[in-house]
Design an enzyme around this catalytic site. Sequence first.
Site, PDB file in Angstrom:
ATOM      1  N   HIS A 246       0.838  -1.212   0.000  1.00 50.75           N
ATOM      2  CA  HIS A 246       0.000   0.000   0.000  1.00 50.75           C
ATOM      3  C   HIS A 246       0.870   1.258   0.000  1.00 50.75           C
ATOM      4  CE1 HIS A 246      -4.093  -1.524   0.688  1.00 50.75           C
ATOM      5  NE2 HIS A 246      -3.617  -2.372   1.584  1.00 50.75           N
TER       6      HIS A 246
ATOM      7  N   ASP B  17      -7.496  -2.476  -1.000  1.00 54.99           N
ATOM      8  CA  ASP B  17      -8.445  -3.214  -0.158  1.00 54.99           C
ATOM      9  C   ASP B  17      -9.836  -2.863  -0.661  1.00 54.99           C
ATOM     10  OD1 ASP B  17      -6.262  -3.955   1.363  1.00 54.99           O
ATOM     11  OD2 ASP B  17      -6.713  -2.621   3.030  1.00 54.99           O
TER      12      ASP B  17
ATOM     13  N   GLU C  58      -6.329 -12.076   4.130  1.00 50.89           N
ATOM     14  CA  GLU C  58      -7.340 -11.012   4.073  1.00 50.89           C
ATOM     15  C   GLU C  58      -8.115 -11.117   2.757  1.00 50.89           C
ATOM     16  OE1 GLU C  58      -4.700  -7.695   6.542  1.00 50.89           O
ATOM     17  OE2 GLU C  58      -4.764  -7.595   4.358  1.00 50.89           O
TER      18      GLU C  58
ATOM     19  N   HIS D   4      -7.835  -7.843   0.477  1.00 50.22           N
ATOM     20  CA  HIS D   4      -6.564  -7.245   0.070  1.00 50.22           C
ATOM     21  C   HIS D   4      -6.016  -7.899  -1.196  1.00 50.22           C
ATOM     22  CE1 HIS D   4      -2.524  -5.406   0.908  1.00 50.22           C
ATOM     23  NE2 HIS D   4      -2.181  -6.399   0.097  1.00 50.22           N
TER      24      HIS D   4
END
Length: 196
Positions: A105, A112, A176, A179
Amino acid sequence: MINQGLVDIKKVDSTLLVELKYSTTDNFVGKDVYGDLTRAYLQPAMARKLARANKLLAEIKPGHRLLVYDAARPNSVQYILWDALDMPARQKPQYVADPKVGSIHNFGCAVDLTVADENGTALDMGTHYDYFGPLAYPRTEQQMLREGKLTTRQIANRALLRRAMTGAGFSVNPTEWWHFDGMSRRQAKATYGIIR
């Protein structure tokens, strides 16, 4: 972010939905850590990939769109997230990248997100965003289904998101469901500077 060459994803695809969770209190920190940052930015190549994923999603499931929860993230915020995560230091990198190394990121190459229906409502993915534990892991979905912790609908919703994102060239995060990386951390670091 604009000075570092990043682009507002809505300027690349105006149909993308954006609700930056770190610009709200609806996140694991419980506070707004982005301040006046309310637009989602990515490296231009990543924004184009995301637009392709959104188009692919609309072809698979007409009326549905991607809803972005986080995109490029300043490294200064990475320190806040790292410090706020209340778990042993050895477990933290499973959920939040060490700011000394940098998250993907932090280079503007990860996003996300979830899928929203025709009304802009997020589909049920079985957990909320920023849920830390096996229930959010793509790799344990079948086990969670057998244990009755996830439904076939929730897993199908996650599969829809993954199909659109991987179809556009993003890779899945094993812990996740929300993500996705547009490239590896090593590639991102070699190609782009870290966002301060």
